[in-house]
Design an enzyme around this catalytic site. Structure first.
Site: not given
Length: 453
Positions: A59, A297
């Site tokens: 992410s 992420g």
């Protein structure tokens, strides 16, 4: 002066303690850059991690997508108030249709309310984003646009599709043209056939077993598909520290947009991170009262972390091939930012004292559900328990099994709890709340999960 040998030794020591197979650490401070590497990329092949190895950053990709959206805003082609209906005419968003209510700002700040963890694989073609957003007419909403914060991956595919429509090319091609080429990022890719041209990491489960799926579907690319080497990630961070300028002085993003991205806009209701907020994609945390911006992420068996201190111009990234590297992240960044920026990370949440009872636990019992996740909360032996069950496409991707966790009160509020999967991992915060329409919810992992039934 940064000592690469020292940080390499220290990273190796901390990674072994955390049982992380392989990791790279990149640091930018005082005009210097170093990269440290340790472990193996793949426990099956025993290939060593090198400083130019590439890892999935998950992410953190959202920061790149947001940067391109802000470039389009600089060009006058979008605004923060542009609605999905205006940017993508004819698209229906949920039932009832919210396309004329959800704005670019809602998507950038995870406040749209739409189901966020939709991982439908719509193929490998350049039309995969168009096909994905075409299916969002089925997406449900937990709250009205702007009503709360809840992490939303699907909203970033919508943003990626806006980039495609305005640029007339795939999101991947826009990423290369708008950012990778001008920033000279030769080791930043999006597709597996590109990643295997480099020294690429493979994800692992706890205990060292290699995952059976390498990455996420291309259809969620704008939300989490970048694979990169640490020097490229640091170069992107420096671009934002330098106010939108490339190293040779070319402006890719206005200084006003860089600043706007880093300004807190919506509070994140995480009791473990007091003062935390979301900007236009950047997460803004308070460490010793100072604003530290960054993003994490997670993909299939890989986790990545990026943090920057704009005041001291210190940036660091940690890329790992373990899905459970939270303890390594905390240990490494505590030392990096403590020694180079003079700030301490807030302590992990902990259970309250043993005799801190919470009356009326039964009011929390029930089933809570959203796309890709079901939580069943129950009372047993005087305490709360939760069963976390992956569902849908994410369950297939991650091959994860249901988890039964005990919840421990974290304070005297009666609403905040902590839980963890393993004793050597940090505690995770979990809170109970009620939405504006009276529906109870659980807040865990940055996401609101409403009670059903």
């Amino acid at each position: 002066m940064l000592d690469a040998a020292n940080w390499t030794t220290r990273l190796g020591e901390l990674a072994r303690q955390a049982r992380v197979p392989g990791a790279v650490l990149g640091i930018w401070a005082g005009g210097q850059e170093i990269v440290a590497a340790c472990g193996v990329l793949n426990r099956a092949t025993r290939v060593r991690v090198s400083t130019d190895s590439v890892f999935q950053v998950g992410s953190i990709t959202k920061l790149w997508t947001a940067t391109m959206i802000m470039q389009l805003i600089d060009a006058g082609l979008l605004s923060l108030d542009t609605t999905v209906a205006q940017a993508l005419p004819g698209l229906r968003l949920g039932s009832p249709d919210l396309a004329d209510q959800v704005t670019v700002a809602h998507l950038l700040t995870h406040t749209s309310g739409i189901d966020g963890d939709i991982f439908t694989d719509t193929g490998r073609g350049d039309d995969c984003l168009a096909r994905y957003v075409g299916l969002l007419d089925r997406a449900s909403s937990a709250f009205p646009p702007g009503g709360a914060y809840s992490y939303c991956n699907s909203g970033w595919v919508l943003l990626g599709r806006m980039i495609e429509v305005l640029d007339g090319r795939s999101w991947d091609d826009s990423l290369a043209e708008r950012l990778c080429t001008p920033l000279e990022l030769a080791q930043t890719v999006t597709l597996p056939e590109e990643a295997i041209l480099h020294r690429a990491a493979v994800g692992h489960r706890r205990g060292g077993a290699r995952v059976r799926v390498w990455g996420l579907p291309r259809s969620v690319g704008p939300a989490g598909l970048i694979t990169a080497a640490p020097r490229d990630l640091l170069a992107f961070a420096r671009f934002h520290l330098d106010g939108g300028l490339t190293p040779d002085g070319k402006r890719l993003l206005s200084e006003a947009s860089v600043t706007a991205m880093q300004q807190p806009r919506t509070a994140i209701p995480d009791f473990a991170s007091p003062g935390a907020a979301i900007g236009l994609s950047w997460r803004v945390d308070r460490w010793d009262g100072r604003a530290i911006i960054g993003h994490d992420g997670d993909t299939v068996g890989q986790s990545a972390y990026l943090r920057m201190d704009p005041q001291t111009r210190v940036a660091a990234c940690l890329l790992t091939n373990s899905g459970q590297s939270g303890s390594l992240y905390r240990a490494v960044f505590t030392e990096v930012f403590g020694s180079l920026a003079g700030v301490r990370m807030p302590p992990c949440p902990q259970p309250a004292v043993q005799d801190a009872g919470v009356p009326g636990l039964g009011r929390f019992a029930g089933r809570y559900e959203r796309a890709s996740r079901r939580l069943d909360v129950s009372v047993c032996d005087g305490g709360l328990h939760v069963t976390l069950t992956p569902t849908g496409e994410l369950a297939t991707l991650s091959d994860a099994q249901p988890l039964d966790l005990s919840l421990y009160p974290a304070d005297a509020s009666g609403l905040n709890f902590v839980c963890r999967i393993h004793a050597d991992q940090p505690w995770n915060p979990l809170s109970f709340g009620v939405l504006a329409d009276g529906v109870p919810y659980v807040f865990l992992g940055g996401r609101i999960t409403p009670r059903v039934g």
